[in-house]
Design a protein around this motif. Sequence first.
Motif, PDB file in Angstrom:
ATOM      1  N   SER A 196      -1.084  28.064 -11.550  1.00 36.10           N
ATOM      2  CA  SER A 196      -2.132  28.743 -10.788  1.00 36.10           C
ATOM      3  C   SER A 196      -3.460  28.804 -11.544  1.00 36.10           C
ATOM      4  CB  SER A 196      -1.689  30.170 -10.413  1.00 36.10           C
ATOM      5  OG  SER A 196      -1.594  30.985 -11.571  1.00 36.10           O
ATOM      6  N   GLN A 197      -3.425  28.475 -12.850  1.00 36.36           N
ATOM      7  CA  GLN A 197      -4.639  28.490 -13.669  1.00 36.36           C
ATOM      8  C   GLN A 197      -5.118  27.074 -14.005  1.00 36.36           C
ATOM      9  OE1 GLN A 197      -6.017  31.551 -14.156  1.00 36.36           O
ATOM     10  NE2 GLN A 197      -4.257  32.224 -12.935  1.00 36.36           N
ATOM     11  N   ALA A 198      -4.455  26.063 -13.469  1.00 31.08           N
ATOM     12  CA  ALA A 198      -4.755  24.669 -13.817  1.00 31.08           C
ATOM     13  C   ALA A 198      -5.865  24.124 -12.937  1.00 31.08           C
ATOM     14  CB  ALA A 198      -3.498  23.820 -13.699  1.00 31.08           C
ATOM     15  N   THR A 199      -7.089  24.250 -13.401  1.00 33.94           N
ATOM     16  CA  THR A 199      -8.230  23.731 -12.653  1.00 33.94           C
ATOM     17  C   THR A 199      -8.594  22.311 -13.090  1.00 33.94           C
ATOM     18  OG1 THR A 199      -9.716  24.797 -14.236  1.00 33.94           O
ATOM     19  CG2 THR A 199      -9.183  26.012 -12.218  1.00 33.94           C
ATOM     20  N   LEU A 200      -7.939  21.815 -14.149  1.00 31.11           N
ATOM     21  CA  LEU A 200      -8.130  20.453 -14.623  1.00 31.11           C
ATOM     22  C   LEU A 200      -6.847  19.664 -14.404  1.00 31.11           C
ATOM     23  CD1 LEU A 200      -9.983  21.119 -18.011  1.00 31.11           C
ATOM     24  CD2 LEU A 200     -11.013  20.469 -15.825  1.00 31.11           C
ATOM     25  N   TYR A 201      -6.964  18.408 -14.009  1.00 33.01           N
ATOM     26  CA  TYR A 201      -5.793  17.604 -13.678  1.00 33.01           C
ATOM     27  C   TYR A 201      -4.850  17.452 -14.859  1.00 33.01           C
ATOM     28  CZ  TYR A 201      -2.945  13.645 -12.187  1.00 33.01           C
ATOM     29  OH  TYR A 201      -1.883  12.830 -11.884  1.00 33.01           O
ATOM     30  N   TYR A 202      -5.384  17.196 -16.034  1.00 33.05           N
ATOM     31  CA  TYR A 202      -4.512  16.958 -17.185  1.00 33.05           C
ATOM     32  C   TYR A 202      -3.796  18.239 -17.618  1.00 33.05           C
ATOM     33  CZ  TYR A 202      -6.821  12.483 -17.292  1.00 33.05           C
ATOM     34  OH  TYR A 202      -7.290  11.247 -16.941  1.00 33.05           O
ATOM     35  N   LEU A 203      -4.422  19.382 -17.430  1.00 32.72           N
ATOM     36  CA  LEU A 203      -3.756  20.652 -17.695  1.00 32.72           C
ATOM     37  C   LEU A 203      -2.635  20.878 -16.680  1.00 32.72           C
ATOM     38  CD1 LEU A 203      -3.848  23.129 -19.551  1.00 32.72           C
ATOM     39  CD2 LEU A 203      -5.408  24.206 -17.917  1.00 32.72           C
ATOM     40  N   LEU A 204      -2.880  20.486 -15.448  1.00 35.52           N
ATOM     41  CA  LEU A 204      -1.856  20.565 -14.407  1.00 35.52           C
ATOM     42  C   LEU A 204      -0.633  19.738 -14.791  1.00 35.52           C
ATOM     43  CD1 LEU A 204      -0.922  21.303 -11.487  1.00 35.52           C
ATOM     44  CD2 LEU A 204      -2.142  19.247 -10.717  1.00 35.52           C
ATOM     45  N   LEU A 205      -0.832  18.553 -15.350  1.00 35.74           N
ATOM     46  CA  LEU A 205       0.278  17.691 -15.753  1.00 35.74           C
ATOM     47  C   LEU A 205       1.125  18.355 -16.842  1.00 35.74           C
ATOM     48  CD1 LEU A 205      -1.325  14.117 -15.881  1.00 35.74           C
ATOM     49  CD2 LEU A 205      -0.064  15.205 -14.006  1.00 35.74           C
ATOM     50  N   VAL A 206       0.486  19.016 -17.778  1.00 38.05           N
ATOM     51  CA  VAL A 206       1.219  19.701 -18.861  1.00 38.05           C
ATOM     52  C   VAL A 206       2.107  20.803 -18.279  1.00 38.05           C
ATOM     53  CG1 VAL A 206       1.002  21.164 -20.905  1.00 38.05           C
ATOM     54  CG2 VAL A 206      -0.496  19.170 -20.630  1.00 38.05           C
ATOM     55  N   PHE A 207       1.543  21.614 -17.410  1.00 34.75           N
ATOM     56  CA  PHE A 207       2.308  22.713 -16.820  1.00 34.75           C
ATOM     57  C   PHE A 207       3.437  22.190 -15.934  1.00 34.75           C
ATOM     58  CE2 PHE A 207      -1.757  25.470 -17.096  1.00 34.75           C
ATOM     59  CZ  PHE A 207      -1.480  25.752 -18.426  1.00 34.75           C
ATOM     60  N   LEU A 208       3.189  21.114 -15.212  1.00 31.60           N
ATOM     61  CA  LEU A 208       4.231  20.515 -14.384  1.00 31.60           C
ATOM     62  C   LEU A 208       5.378  19.986 -15.242  1.00 31.60           C
ATOM     63  CD1 LEU A 208       2.136  18.567 -11.711  1.00 31.60           C
ATOM     64  CD2 LEU A 208       3.640  20.523 -11.291  1.00 31.60           C
ATOM     65  N   PHE A 209       5.053  19.420 -16.400  1.00 34.75           N
ATOM     66  CA  PHE A 209       6.099  18.911 -17.285  1.00 34.75           C
ATOM     67  C   PHE A 209       7.041  20.029 -17.722  1.00 34.75           C
ATOM     68  CE2 PHE A 209       7.638  18.441 -21.634  1.00 34.75           C
ATOM     69  CZ  PHE A 209       8.403  17.287 -21.512  1.00 34.75           C
ATOM     70  N   PHE A 210       6.483  21.163 -18.155  1.00 37.90           N
ATOM     71  CA  PHE A 210       7.337  22.253 -18.644  1.00 37.90           C
ATOM     72  C   PHE A 210       8.055  22.964 -17.499  1.00 37.90           C
ATOM     73  CE2 PHE A 210       4.633  21.781 -22.407  1.00 37.90           C
ATOM     74  CZ  PHE A 210       5.618  21.739 -23.389  1.00 37.90           C
ATOM     75  N   LYS A 211       7.434  23.013 -16.336  1.00 36.99           N
ATOM     76  CA  LYS A 211       8.170  23.535 -15.175  1.00 36.99           C
ATOM     77  C   LYS A 211       9.345  22.626 -14.864  1.00 36.99           C
ATOM     78  CE  LYS A 211       8.231  24.305 -10.244  1.00 36.99           C
ATOM     79  NZ  LYS A 211       9.424  25.127 -10.428  1.00 36.99           N
ATOM     80  N   GLY A 212       9.136  21.324 -14.927  1.00 37.02           N
ATOM     81  CA  GLY A 212      10.208  20.372 -14.701  1.00 37.02           C
ATOM     82  C   GLY A 212      11.319  20.490 -15.719  1.00 37.02           C
ATOM     83  N   LEU A 213      10.964  20.809 -16.960  1.00 39.67           N
ATOM     84  CA  LEU A 213      11.971  21.016 -18.000  1.00 39.67           C
ATOM     85  C   LEU A 213      12.889  22.178 -17.620  1.00 39.67           C
ATOM     86  CD1 LEU A 213      12.947  20.175 -20.862  1.00 39.67           C
ATOM     87  CD2 LEU A 213      11.411  21.941 -21.765  1.00 39.67           C
ATOM     88  N   GLY A 214      12.293  23.266 -17.150  1.00 36.14           N
ATOM     89  CA  GLY A 214      13.095  24.402 -16.683  1.00 36.14           C
ATOM     90  C   GLY A 214      13.963  24.028 -15.497  1.00 36.14           C
ATOM     91  N   ASN A 215      13.406  23.252 -14.572  1.00 39.92           N
ATOM     92  CA  ASN A 215      14.175  22.817 -13.406  1.00 39.92           C
ATOM     93  C   ASN A 215      15.382  21.972 -13.806  1.00 39.92           C
ATOM     94  OD1 ASN A 215      12.291  24.067 -11.816  1.00 39.92           O
ATOM     95  ND2 ASN A 215      11.398  22.211 -10.980  1.00 39.92           N
ATOM     96  N   SER A 216      15.200  21.099 -14.796  1.00 43.76           N
ATOM     97  CA  SER A 216      16.295  20.224 -15.211  1.00 43.76           C
ATOM     98  C   SER A 216      17.420  21.020 -15.875  1.00 43.76           C
ATOM     99  CB  SER A 216      15.792  19.132 -16.155  1.00 43.76           C
ATOM    100  OG  SER A 216      15.326  19.666 -17.373  1.00 43.76           O
ATOM    101  N   MET A 217      17.062  22.042 -16.655  1.00 40.05           N
ATOM    102  CA  MET A 217      18.074  22.919 -17.250  1.00 40.05           C
ATOM    103  C   MET A 217      18.854  23.636 -16.159  1.00 40.05           C
ATOM    104  SD  MET A 217      15.733  24.493 -20.316  1.00 40.05           S
ATOM    105  CE  MET A 217      17.027  25.571 -20.939  1.00 40.05           C
ATOM    106  N   TRP A 218      18.129  24.156 -15.195  1.00 40.51           N
ATOM    107  CA  TRP A 218      18.730  24.901 -14.092  1.00 40.51           C
ATOM    108  C   TRP A 218      19.624  24.017 -13.249  1.00 40.51           C
ATOM    109  CZ3 TRP A 218      19.947  28.357 -10.376  1.00 40.51           C
ATOM    110  CH2 TRP A 218      19.871  27.961  -9.042  1.00 40.51           C
TER     111      TRP A 218
END
Length: 385
Positions: free
Chosen positions: A285-307
Motif C-alpha cells: 500500500s506504500q509502493a508508489t514506485l514500480y521497483y519497490l512494488l516488486l520487492v514487496f511482491l517478492f516477500f509477500k510471495g515468500l509468505g504465500n509459498s510457506m503457507w
Amino acid sequence: MYLREYIKATEITIIFYFSIHLIDPILSPYIKSLVANDFQLSLIFSITPLILVFASPVMGAISDRLGRVRVLQLGIFSWALALGIYFFATNWQMIILARILNAFAAATMIVAALAKIEDSVDNKTRGRYTGISLSVEYLGRLIAPVLGGVIASLFFIKAPFLVSLIVVIGLLLFLPKEKLKKYKLKKDQFNWFKDIKEFLSYKELRGMAILGVVMHATFPAILVFLPLLITETLGLGYTYVGYAYFFLGISHILQFVFGRWSDIGAYKIVLAGTLTSGIFMMFISQATLYYLLLVFLFFKGLGNSMWNTSAWTLMSNIGENHKIEGEVVGTYFSIAKIGSFSSYIIGGLIVQFFGIYNLFLFNGILIILGSIVAYPLLKKSKIYT
C-alpha cells in the motif's frame, strides 16, 4: 509412493496452471473495457468464487468416488469453452458466462489434480513431495504471466486467450487412462452444508478455514487490481504486469524446502507464512514506485509459498487419516472462496471510494488478524505432522 502417478499428476497440474495464468496480465483490463467502473468489475469477478463455494466440496466428493481423471476431463472442457467465450465476448453477459465456466473448471481441475497428487504419496513424505510438485508447478505459473504480457504487447490484447486455448486442448494428451467407475451419485453428496459441518468438526480444520478465508480475500487485489495499479496508476504496459506476477511467484519454487519443514511441524510454517504475507501486503500500500512494488511482491510471495505447502500438507494428513481427502480439499476451497467472494464485493467498494492502495492495506491487516485468531486452533495440529 506411486512414482508414475505422482509424476503424471504433477505434469497435468503444471500445464493447466500455465494455461490459466497466461491470461492474468490482460484479463482485468480486458473485462474492464466492457464494464462501467471498478465496482462492476469486482462484481463480475465475484461470480467465480461464489460458484466455487458450492461446487468445490461436491467435486471433491465426486472425484473420491468416480475417479480423478473423469473429473479432470470435465475441467479441461469447461476451461476451453470459457476461453472461447472470453475471446469472442462483446458484452458483460458473455463475460459472466465465461466466469461461470471458469469457476467450474477450477473446481474440477484444481481439486481433482491436487487430490491425485496427494493420493500417490504417503503421510511420512507428504510434505516433501507435495512441496516438490508445487515448486515445479510454479515454474509454469512464473513463465505464463510474463509470456502472456509479452504476447499481448506484441500482438493484441486477446492473443493470450488463443495461446491458452491451444495449451489446454493439448493437455488432453497428458491425461492417463482410467476405467470409469460405476457409481450412483447420492443426494447427500450435494449437501453443501453437511460437507462444511463435517470439515469444521475438526478443530485444526477450523483454524485452516479462518486462514483460508483471509488469504483468499487477497485474490481481488492481486488478480484484478494489481494489473490496474500497474497499467493505470503507474502508467506501465502489460509486460510489466507479467514481471510483477513473476516476482510474486518466484519464491514458490522453494516450496520443496517448506514441504520438508512441514513434515516436522506444519502449523508453524502455516502461521509464519500467513504473517509474512500479511505484513508485506500492507507494505504494498506504500509502493508508489514500480521497483519497490516488486520487492514487496517478492516477500509477500515468500509468505504465500510457506503457507501453501504447509497448509496442504496439514489438511491432507487429516483427510488421509479419516479417508476423506478429496472432500477435505474440496470443502476447504469452498470455505476459502467465501473470503474471495466477500472481498470482491467489499474490495470493489474500497477501490471505488478510497483507491487501490487502501485495498492492499485492508487485506494485509485482515491476514494478520486471522493468523492471531487461528493460532490456538492450529497449535493442536502437531499430532498430524
